[in-house]
Design an enzyme around this catalytic site. Sequence first.
Site, PDB file in Angstrom:
ATOM      1  CD  GLU A 202      -2.918  -1.232   2.301  1.00 44.95           C
ATOM      2  OE1 GLU A 202      -2.827  -0.381   3.203  1.00 44.95           O
ATOM      3  OE2 GLU A 202      -3.784  -2.116   2.298  1.00 44.95           O
TER       4      GLU A 202
ATOM      5  CD  GLU B 272      -4.721  -7.751   1.430  1.00 43.35           C
ATOM      6  OE1 GLU B 272      -5.587  -7.030   1.951  1.00 43.35           O
ATOM      7  OE2 GLU B 272      -3.506  -7.582   1.599  1.00 43.35           O
TER       8      GLU B 272
HETATM    9  C1  XIL Z   1      -6.386  -6.230   8.097  1.00 44.07           C
HETATM   10  C2  XIL Z   1      -6.777  -7.383   8.994  1.00 44.07           C
HETATM   11  O1  XIL Z   1      -7.697  -8.189   8.284  1.00 44.07           O
HETATM   12  C3  XIL Z   1      -7.381  -6.870  10.275  1.00 44.07           C
HETATM   13  O2  XIL Z   1      -7.626  -7.948  11.164  1.00 44.07           O
HETATM   14  C4  XIL Z   1      -6.453  -5.858  10.909  1.00 44.07           C
HETATM   15  O3  XIL Z   1      -7.065  -5.305  12.046  1.00 44.07           O
HETATM   16  C5  XIL Z   1      -6.100  -4.755   9.945  1.00 44.07           C
HETATM   17  O4  XIL Z   1      -5.538  -5.331   8.776  1.00 44.07           O
HETATM   18  N1  XIL Z   1      -4.962  -4.614   3.482  1.00 44.07           N
HETATM   19  C6  XIL Z   1      -3.990  -5.465   3.958  1.00 44.07           C
HETATM   20  C7  XIL Z   1      -4.288  -6.340   5.104  1.00 44.07           C
HETATM   21  O5  XIL Z   1      -2.911  -5.553   3.349  1.00 44.07           O
HETATM   22  O6  XIL Z   1      -3.161  -6.590   5.895  1.00 44.07           O
HETATM   23  C8  XIL Z   1      -5.395  -5.775   5.963  1.00 44.07           C
HETATM   24  O7  XIL Z   1      -5.711  -6.731   6.977  1.00 44.07           O
HETATM   25  C9  XIL Z   1      -6.593  -5.438   5.117  1.00 44.07           C
HETATM   26  C10 XIL Z   1      -6.240  -4.397   4.094  1.00 44.07           C
END
Ligand code: XIL
Length: 530
Positions: free
Chosen positions: A181, A289
């Site tokens: 990100e 994701e």
């Molecule tokens: C999220 C997790 O799912 C949560 O449990 C945590 O509180 C915050 O992070 N992008 C990503 C992931 O790369 O690591 C994130 O995961 C969601 C968005």
Amino acid sequence: MPLDRTLSLVVMCSTIAVVSCGQAAERPGDSVASSVELSGDGGETGTGSTIAEVCSVPTLACATNKLVGAAVNVEALDNVPTYAEVLAREFDYITPENVMKWGPLQPSPGAWDFSAADALVAKAAANGQSVKGHALVWHRQKPGWVATLDDAALLDAVHAHVTTTVEHFRGKLRAWDVVNEAIDDYGANAIRDGIHSALQVSGMADAFKWARAADPEAKLFYNDYGIEGLNSKSDAAYRLVQDLIAAGAPIDGVGFQAHFSTKSYPSLTALRANMRRFAALGLSVNISELDVRTVEVPGTRAQRRAAQAIAYQEVASACATTAACEALTTWGFTDAYSWIDDEYAPDDPLPFTELYAKKPAYTGLRAGLSGTRLQTTSVTSAGSCESLTGWSVFAGGTLGLGAGRHGMACRVSARTQAYHGPSLALTGKVQHGATLRVTAHARLGLAGSVRMTLKKVEDGKPDEYLSLASGAADSSGWTLLSGNVTLGWQTAPRELVLYFESPAVGGSYANLFVDDVTIQVLSRPAATPM
Ligand code: XIL
């Protein structure tokens, strides 16, 4: 599909009853390099894979020769037997949802805690699943003590973090998300403030180099959200990746997070085109994701789930039909555990219910993974613009005919606003809950940009404008615009109209041409018995 691959799937899937049927190569997951292009022309035709038909245990991993992953919540894995069973049965790739992030691993300077991550890696290995580490350089879930560091000290801390962490898991992980990100969501899509801008391109490239030195076999990824289709943020990610490569970063691939909503998400065409441009840089890609929110489109639970199934199928199909796409990972797999409930709104974004039943999304995902294409029906026949039947102007300008792609195109001249352009009325032609796939070709008298928008007017509600696609356009050729959207309403819309628009170029509004517009309703094939 090569015959030997078919046979190995038949053997694995018919002899291993409960564990995942995916590939467990020496280096976990390496055998995916043999992925097949199901539809090499970038078009929407093709017959699809037959893998699903030969696999006698119809799991997600068995549906495809891609890796099929899930993000894992370790508390659920440790405490909920059904969670562990479904994870082992359906998936052959694991991403730790949280336990490999910097904060949990190194809560205070020099104090490391690998216990939760080690336990997860061991369980994955026992199930023949590959693991992707996630995420080394990220602005969230950092340890608190990092906030006090100046830029130079931060670079040193990142060096120590990357080296210690990647060395710890050396030889055990298939891949790492090294930088996560880095692009922000504002106008110019610059490098995000904080850790990414402190590192700049050179520091992020260093992070890749440190990771490569610590585990030379692990595949190293850049990962981000909002870069799945063709848009300004994915353009920025594309430039960043080029800059990283130029700075000597040993980057192997790009992950597209794909946190989507049925309200609007990139079309199959856009997803594939975007994957292919990163692949042309010599990179592999993955959907990293995936989850699909449903509550932003009103409707019954059944309607929301049907639309969600189509989204899952479209995204999976994009990966299944793109050679460079090596894996598709969902962010969780049961609605019992999803970050969406905490960070967006209560929803059911995943392929299994809270009680581990397969949802329509599961069927869509599995069908897409095996290359099945969606059925479509046409909403209007007005798209070719050979005559102007069905066409009008949106709010202003003059409608006429101009040179088209084959014959004639719709042209709007004398425009005096960005939103003056050709439009097609869809009022009364689309059912509540329908997912539309819209494609069109546009041309502009001057070099500028075009946008395809859907306006919805529902009694008692503010007008809604859904942006379906946008792109650069000029007079030299046709720009393909395509997008998917799921429509819903409380009362049937008084007005539903697709229109094309273009902002002023140097103070004047260029003539806007549109041709070959297709508006199709997507419907997923009936569920196959599981
Ligand atoms: C999220 C997790 O799912 C949560 O449990 C945590 O509180 C915050 O992070 N992008 C990503 C992931 O790369 O690591 C994130 O995961 C969601 C968005």
